[in-house]
Motif scaffolding. Structure first.
Motif, PDB file in Angstrom:
ATOM      1  N   GLN A  56      15.350   4.315   2.642  1.00 31.77           N
ATOM      2  CA  GLN A  56      15.350   5.764   2.800  1.00 31.77           C
ATOM      3  C   GLN A  56      16.254   6.211   3.938  1.00 31.77           C
ATOM      4  N   THR A 133       9.971  10.199   3.374  1.00 30.36           N
ATOM      5  CA  THR A 133      10.730   8.952   3.538  1.00 30.36           C
ATOM      6  C   THR A 133       9.824   7.735   3.699  1.00 30.36           C
ATOM      7  N   GLY A 134       8.529   7.943   3.933  1.00 27.86           N
ATOM      8  CA  GLY A 134       7.626   6.801   4.025  1.00 27.86           C
ATOM      9  C   GLY A 134       6.638   6.893   5.162  1.00 27.86           C
ATOM     10  N   ASN A 162      12.369   7.211  -1.357  1.00 27.18           N
ATOM     11  CA  ASN A 162      12.167   5.771  -1.591  1.00 27.18           C
ATOM     12  C   ASN A 162      11.044   5.615  -2.612  1.00 27.18           C
ATOM     13  N   ASP A 164       9.860   3.029  -3.953  1.00 27.27           N
ATOM     14  CA  ASP A 164       8.994   1.862  -3.764  1.00 27.27           C
ATOM     15  C   ASP A 164       7.627   2.312  -3.256  1.00 27.27           C
ATOM     16  N   GLN A 175       3.919  -3.389   3.849  1.00 30.44           N
ATOM     17  CA  GLN A 175       4.278  -2.084   4.401  1.00 30.44           C
ATOM     18  C   GLN A 175       4.322  -1.056   3.281  1.00 30.44           C
ATOM     19  N   CYS A 177       5.266   2.433   1.320  1.00 37.64           N
ATOM     20  CA  CYS A 177       6.519   3.170   1.177  1.00 37.64           C
ATOM     21  C   CYS A 177       6.280   4.557   0.583  1.00 37.64           C
ATOM     22  N   SER A 246       7.925  -8.129  -3.746  1.00 35.11           N
ATOM     23  CA  SER A 246       6.883  -7.103  -3.764  1.00 35.11           C
ATOM     24  C   SER A 246       5.692  -7.447  -4.642  1.00 35.11           C
TER      25      SER A 246
END
Length: 258
Positions: A56, A133-134, A162, A164, A175, A177, A246
């Motif tokens: 991102q 953006t996360g 992003n 994800d 983490q 997203c 992932s």
């Protein structure tokens, strides 16, 4: 789908490689084993390599990470990030009277729109759109609940930079997203626009740079079925799925186990 027992056999068939970053090249902190050797091999065979990431942030920031990991610009043709495509698209769509946005994301990515005539505002009620953006590195959904509710109440379209939902490091650290924020936003009736794999924007960006690509000679390599493989299917090119990324938790494996 089948297991590739001899990855080098792919070299005879494909000449243009679209490689994911997190999950294929590195885990956000450390480069994966044999990556440098593989990139040097592709270079020696005159293969074209483009990194396509759902990061991102601007491509220049992604390049800084690659530089730090010892991947210099002679090893690839270009870096395309979802953040870069979002930046360029929003630049082309700038309007003087609709330039205020409500930001949902970590401090390190707050500079995404620096250089454009957009203004971040503290209140969703003052904004024309929301940009997600996360999360902070150790963030969780409850951290952004208040912001999601505020953006929904204000009726804002959410720009997800992003798609994800989660990334996993080699040591198993997970983490969250921006894709999770977008999924919750849509679930609650909000409008979402995505930038990144598997959506068309990012592939159009690559095809604009390389208009004469033969899709039969292209191979997408990524760690996510939902973004990398689906994106390759959407544009009609071959894909290779790396399981040490992932989907490790779902597959109940550790990095390098397969």
């Amino acid at each position: 789908m089948h297991f590739i027992k001899d990855p080098q056999a792919l070299l005879a068939k494909y000449n243009f490689f679209i490689l994911d970053l997190w999950g294929v090249i590195h885990d956000g902190q450390h480069i994966y084993p044999n990556v440098l050797d593989s990139l040097n091999l592709l270079k020696s065979l005159n293969k074209q390599v483009v990194f396509l990431s759902n990061a991102q942030r601007r491509a220049t920031k992604a390049k800084q990470v690659l530089d730090r990991l010892g991947i210099d610009e002679t090893m690839y043709e270009a870096i395309v990030t979802s953040g870069e495509v979002a930046f360029q698209t929003l630049q082309n769509a700038q309007q003087k009277d609709k330039n205020k946005y409500y930001y949902i994301g970590p401090e390190k990515d707050r500079d995404l729109l620096v250089g454009l005539h957009y203004q971040e505002v503290a209140s969703a009620n003052e904004a024309d759109m929301a940009i997600a953006t996360g999360f902070e590195v150790d963030g969780k959904m409850s951290d952004v609940e208040q912001q999601i509710s505020a953006a929904l109440t204000a009726g804002l379209k959410l720009i997800c930079v992003n798609p994800d939902k989660i990334v996993i490091r080699q040591d198993g650290f997970k983490q969250l997203c921006a894709g999770l924020i977008a999924a919750e936003y849509k679930k609650r009736g909000g409008e979402v626009e995505y930038f990144g794999k598997p959506y068309q924007h990012v592939y159009d960006y690559i095809f604009a740079i390389y208009p004469n690509i033969n899709k039969a000679e292209m191979l997408v390599v990524g760690d996510s079925l939902e973004t990398d493989v689906k994106g390759a299917n959407n544009i009609g090119v071959a894909a290779a799925w790396t399981v040490s990324g992932s989907h490790m938790a779902e597959l109940d494996i550790k990095f390098g186990q397969l």
